[in-house]
Design a protein around this motif. Structure first.
Motif, PDB file in Angstrom:
ATOM      1  N   VAL A 254     -12.799  -9.668 -54.292  1.00 20.64           N
ATOM      2  CA  VAL A 254     -13.770  -9.327 -53.261  1.00 20.64           C
ATOM      3  C   VAL A 254     -15.093  -9.031 -53.962  1.00 20.64           C
ATOM      4  CG1 VAL A 254     -14.352  -7.760 -51.376  1.00 20.64           C
ATOM      5  CG2 VAL A 254     -11.956  -8.372 -51.783  1.00 20.64           C
TER       6      VAL A 254
ATOM      7  N   PRO B 126     -12.231  -8.861 -45.923  1.00 23.24           N
ATOM      8  CA  PRO B 126     -11.313  -9.523 -46.850  1.00 23.24           C
ATOM      9  C   PRO B 126     -10.131 -10.122 -46.099  1.00 23.24           C
ATOM     10  CG  PRO B 126     -11.995  -7.402 -47.726  1.00 23.24           C
ATOM     11  CD  PRO B 126     -12.497  -7.463 -46.316  1.00 23.24           C
TER      12      PRO B 126
ATOM     13  N   ARG C 299     -17.537  -5.105 -51.364  1.00 22.62           N
ATOM     14  CA  ARG C 299     -16.736  -3.906 -51.640  1.00 22.62           C
ATOM     15  C   ARG C 299     -17.545  -2.641 -51.404  1.00 22.62           C
ATOM     16  NH1 ARG C 299     -14.938  -3.492 -57.158  1.00 22.62           N
ATOM     17  NH2 ARG C 299     -16.000  -5.414 -57.761  1.00 22.62           N
TER      18      ARG C 299
ATOM     19  N   GLU D  28      -8.858 -14.004 -51.896  1.00 18.20           N
ATOM     20  CA  GLU D  28      -9.027 -12.628 -51.451  1.00 18.20           C
ATOM     21  C   GLU D  28     -10.230 -12.483 -50.534  1.00 18.20           C
ATOM     22  OE1 GLU D  28      -8.731  -9.373 -54.121  1.00 18.20           O
ATOM     23  OE2 GLU D  28      -7.190 -10.322 -55.374  1.00 18.20           O
ATOM     24  N   TYR D  29     -11.198 -13.394 -50.689  1.00 15.02           N
ATOM     25  CA  TYR D  29     -12.390 -13.326 -49.855  1.00 15.02           C
ATOM     26  C   TYR D  29     -12.959 -14.721 -49.683  1.00 15.02           C
ATOM     27  CZ  TYR D  29     -16.430 -11.251 -47.610  1.00 15.02           C
ATOM     28  OH  TYR D  29     -17.363 -10.895 -46.674  1.00 15.02           O
TER      29      TYR D  29
END
Length: 331
Positions: free
Chosen positions: A151, A260, A156, A122-123
């Motif tokens: 993330v 992301p 975030r 995701e990241y």
């Protein structure tokens, strides 16, 4: 054991790996990253090396049976890679030739691209820890790349602030920050065609430089080859300038913040940037994060940014002159 544990107070995940406690301090007479160690090739310029103590992997074990209720656990899917900058044990980023730095940028970019395509990612974060002051146990010049299955909280928080600004104004927050920094000028330390390097108005580290893309770029792979190389050379100049402040290797944590991997709209409101966290507040003084900073996330800077930036700017310019002269002599 290696697993993710959920923090319900922060809506975030903690990576837990007891194996990492066994990471050794490097012996004085041996370095696994130096040619001849048997751990790396005898000849290399830059090298991707598998992390010997990964907290994330593509084949994670089952989490320990210790959770329950609001205390959730899940497998620590992901990837942890090490990137060696040079076979030379003493050569940090500013010491590399511009061509050598281009190779490092290419390896960063290729590794980012590969890890971003993994189903569990995701990241993807590229980072470097430099100096014993930030806990480095392996001083051979290297950085790392983590592919997270979530993330990270700070990213975030940035994303949420940027989205809110975009929804309110229709503008990218980073564009407005760049406008403010360029209008002031007092905190800018270097500028190229595609990037601005400055110590932000709000930064809590005396020499906490941000390097921010001027255009709508969200990752290394949004950049052309020439722009990536421009970024690499700018990083050398910034770090080289830091080293001249006290005429010694300047410790820092450096973190690249892309968007992301699956956020197709991020280019509207977010921007690729690099954040430096150098802990020195004086030649021999460390800026520690004490109770207020750590327990409350209440940032505090013990110096004035507008005093620090001109010092670093002058040192960057001195490094650039030194680097250019050295490159000419080698031709």
């Amino acid at each position: 054991m290696a697993e993710l544990r959920y923090n319900p107070l922060l809506d975030d995940w903690t990576m837990v790996s007891a194996k990492r406690q066994n990471r050794p301090d490097m012996p004085k007479d041996f370095c696994p990253f130096c040619p001849g160690s048997g751990k790396v090739p005898d000849n290399y310029d830059v090298l991707l090396y598998p992390n010997d103590f990964p907290v994330l992997s593509q084949t994670p074990p089952e989490p320990d049976d210790v959770g329950g209720g609001v205390y959730k656990t899940k497998k620590a899917y992901g990837q942890c890679e090490v990137i060696l900058y040079s076979p030379d044990h003493q050569a940090t980023m500013p010491d590399l030739s511009r061509q050598h730095m281009n190779q490092l940028i290419d390896l960063w970019s290729n590794t980012y691209d590969r890890l971003a395509k993994q189903q569990t990612s995701e990241y993807v974060m590229i980072f470097e820890n430099r100096g014993k002051e930030v806990g480095v146990t392996m001083p051979h010049p290297h950085g790392q790349v983590y592919a997270y299955p979530f993330v990270p909280k700070k990213v975030r928080t940035e994303l949420d602030a940027c989205k809110a600004h975009y929804n309110k104004t229709g503008r990218n927050l980073f564009d407005d920050m760049l406008d403010e920094e360029k209008a002031s000028g007092s905190r800018v330390v270097a500028e190229t065609a595609h990037f601005l390097a400055y110590i932000p108005f709000f930064n809590d580290y005396p020499y906490g430089v941000y390097v921010v893309a001027k255009q709508s770029i969200t990752s290394l792979n949004d950049m052309t080859e020439d722009v990536r190389y421009e970024l690499g050379h700018l990083l050398q100049d910034v770090v080289g300038g830091m080293d001249l402040i006290y005429d010694k290797v300047f410790p820092y944590m450096m973190v690249m913040h892309p968007a992301p991997v699956n956020d197709a709209d991020a280019g509207n409101y977010y921007r690729f940037h690099i954040e430096f966290y150098p802990p020195l507040r004086g030649e021999t003084s460390i800026k520690y994060n004490a109770s207020s900073e750590t327990g409350g996330w209440a940032a505090a800077n013990p110096t004035k940014i507008e005093d620090n930036a001109p010092i670093l700017k002058a040192k960057i310019e001195a490094f650039q002159e030194k680097k250019e002269k050295g490159e000419k002599e080698c031709r």
